[in-house]
Scaffold this active site. Sequence first.
Site, mmCIF file in Angstrom:
data_model
loop_
_atom_site.group_PDB
_atom_site.id
_atom_site.type_symbol
_atom_site.label_atom_id
_atom_site.label_comp_id
_atom_site.label_asym_id
_atom_site.label_seq_id
_atom_site.Cartn_x
_atom_site.Cartn_y
_atom_site.Cartn_z
ATOM 1 N N ARG A 194 -4.837 -0.011 -2.715
ATOM 2 C CA ARG A 194 -4.076 1.286 -1.906
ATOM 3 C C ARG A 194 -5.235 2.447 -1.688
ATOM 4 N NH1 ARG A 194 -0.966 -2.375 -1.995
ATOM 5 N NH2 ARG A 194 0.983 -2.102 -2.223
ATOM 6 N N GLU A 237 1.050 7.925 -2.692
ATOM 7 C CA GLU A 237 0.367 6.827 -2.016
ATOM 8 C C GLU A 237 0.357 7.084 -0.586
ATOM 9 O OE1 GLU A 237 1.949 3.923 0.176
ATOM 10 O OE2 GLU A 237 1.702 2.264 -1.385
ATOM 11 N N SER A 275 6.589 2.602 -0.985
ATOM 12 C CA SER A 275 6.319 3.174 -2.258
ATOM 13 C C SER A 275 5.721 4.490 -1.986
ATOM 14 C CB SER A 275 5.399 2.292 -2.687
ATOM 15 O OG SER A 275 5.607 1.100 -3.236
#
Length: 331
Positions: free
Chosen positions: A157, A327, A231
């Site tokens: 990520r 994130e 997420s």
Amino acid sequence: MTSLKTYNTFGVEAQAPEMLTIESEDQLLELLRTRAKRPYLILGGGSNVLFRQSPSGAVLLNRIKGRVVVEETTTEVTIGVGAGENWHELVLWTLEHNWGGLENLSLIPGTVGAAPIQNIGAYGVELKDTFVGLEAIELRSGEEQVFSAEDCAFGYRDSYFKRAGRGKYFITRVYLTLQKQPLVNISYGAIKEVLQAANIDQPTIQDVSKAVVKIRSSKLPDPAFIGNAGSFFKNPELEAEQFTRLQAEYPQIPHFFAPASRVKVPAGWLIEQCGWKGQRRGNAGCYDKQALVLVNLGGATGAEIWALAQEIMETVKMKFGVVLEVEVNVI
Ligand code: FAD
Ligand code: EPU
């Protein structure tokens, strides 16, 4: 002023001083040449942003289209894709041609141009596995630049565009190499069980895509009905020593081995153990089927969702000594 409420999948209100739709590289170059330098915010599908406040500069809405084959051998095909193409529609197009590599990344919302920003990943595959390069325009200079996979410094990520290159480039085109005799990757999560339940023992990439869509639809909220950005936090990668201490206290802690002897722990589990799953704070909530997803239960502000995220981070830190990393791109 333009409302950004329908341009972010959290569905929170924010106002853009100005919004410009970009449909080609030439249009963008012309814009950068003729206007005074000022901050810009690039938006694709708005599925990985949280507006805590309104952006200070103009919003550039990326709608650069086009999908072409740029190179083909007996075994591989390299495609060049306009950064404003929808990611899942691209995946479906590759499946129609039976080109393998993107099937595990089915149903991820957003645009192709945002995919390299956080090196999108799901079900054991990341963008970097098929990525060969991208074209971008530097916003300050209006210069066109080419980035190789190495230049992008992809991680979990993560990429150069989330670090030193943050906010500096408009990604215009992405190049991917796909397989003409695809091998399936069904080792991750519940893919195998879903295929078995459907009596499929020799799955095609199309079968894998359908299985991934099924699993995702069962646990992730559809932004068309419940505002969210997937997420909210990354899964933390702990030092072996810290993990061993945690495991001694919580023997049932789920974990996966990560590079450099680190151990990845699902943030969803940590958050659920703190009692957050299904809880709400005003109009912001922690999703009842997936604790890693924060949701807008109706009329939430970005500030409300951010306050909930802070509270969750504090309790996870107190209980487990683990610092969660956000994130989502917070504006
Ligand atoms: P946006 O939200 O519009 O932008 C994200 C960031 O990238 C912003 O900082 C923006 O300024 C920047 N940006 C966007 N386009 C460009 C461009 N052309 N050039 C330069 N900068 C740009 N992600 C995963 O990795 N795996 C998943 O499984 C996953 N599942 C999800 C499920 C749901 C239900 C949702 C809502 C989100 C999920 N996500 C997942 C997150 C999201 O889909 C991805 O991060 C996606 O790549 C974001 O694309 P976007 O076009 O919506 O980006
Ligand atoms: N878990 C819980 N409770 C929860 C949620 C998860 O205990 O409420 C535990 C379970 O042990 C479960 C494990 O966490 O087995 C993993 O859960 P899941 O398979 O749902 O995946 P995840 O780790 O929560 C990651 C990605 C997703 C991606 C899926 C599938 C991150 C931050 N998230 O989620 O990506 O789709 O794996 O590969 O890595 C996104 O980035 O937006 C995103 C949705």
